[in-house]
Design an enzyme around this catalytic site. Sequence first.
Site, PDB file in Angstrom:
ATOM      1  N   HIS A  11      34.848  26.428  -7.201  1.00 20.86           N
ATOM      2  CA  HIS A  11      35.805  27.147  -6.374  1.00 20.86           C
ATOM      3  C   HIS A  11      37.221  26.906  -6.877  1.00 20.86           C
ATOM      4  O   HIS A  11      37.570  25.781  -7.244  1.00 20.86           O
ATOM      5  CB  HIS A  11      35.728  26.675  -4.913  1.00 20.86           C
ATOM      6  CG  HIS A  11      34.448  27.027  -4.235  1.00 20.86           C
ATOM      7  ND1 HIS A  11      34.101  28.317  -3.945  1.00 20.86           N
ATOM      8  CD2 HIS A  11      33.439  26.249  -3.778  1.00 20.86           C
ATOM      9  CE1 HIS A  11      32.927  28.325  -3.329  1.00 20.86           C
ATOM     10  NE2 HIS A  11      32.500  27.084  -3.227  1.00 20.86           N
ATOM     11  N   THR A  42      32.511  14.693 -16.902  1.00 22.72           N
ATOM     12  CA  THR A  42      33.671  15.505 -16.549  1.00 22.72           C
ATOM     13  C   THR A  42      34.510  15.890 -17.763  1.00 22.72           C
ATOM     14  O   THR A  42      35.397  16.725 -17.641  1.00 22.72           O
ATOM     15  CB  THR A  42      34.576  14.744 -15.546  1.00 22.72           C
ATOM     16  OG1 THR A  42      35.014  13.528 -16.159  1.00 22.72           O
ATOM     17  CG2 THR A  42      33.835  14.434 -14.261  1.00 22.72           C
TER      18      THR A  42
END
Length: 172
Positions: free
Chosen positions: A60, A112
């Site tokens: 998002h 990440t």
Amino acid sequence: INLSKPCSIHPSVKFVFQEKLTIGKYVKIMNDCFINAEGGITIGEGTGLAQFTTILSSHHKYKGIDILPFTWEEELKPVVIGKGCWIGHGVTICPGVNIGDGAVVSMGAVVTRNVAPGQVVGGNPAMIISDRNEHMNIAEIVRKGNYIFKEMLEENRTRATHKNVIDHNIIK
């Protein structure tokens, strides 16, 4: 799915946006993995994903917006996993990550950032543990196509401790 054969995919694997997913030859994806390819995902030949691996290629939008906590808009960030990689049990790979050829991601890691070829990473967030390139020539092994899953799929070989395991998930 843009799928090269042979490969082995457990029937419990969940794919989302599979039309944006490319899987190379000799890939093994074990049970209960979740792969969201909305932003595009490529899994290189000879790579293995252990149980409960999650790969995400979108998230998002939450920065520079005027609604909280996030907008309906998705940020699409492709993920590329190189050739001959081993992704351990319960790993999460975040959007936009590239994992180099021959890399190993230890179980439970949250990736990440990019992982260089031959690196071994682990933890949350994943950090470098060691470098396989010190002990072997990853590029040469990839060039030769020497993958354990290739032997498994082409020669029906298994580890000695898994002699009674029959893989019904092979796609030829």
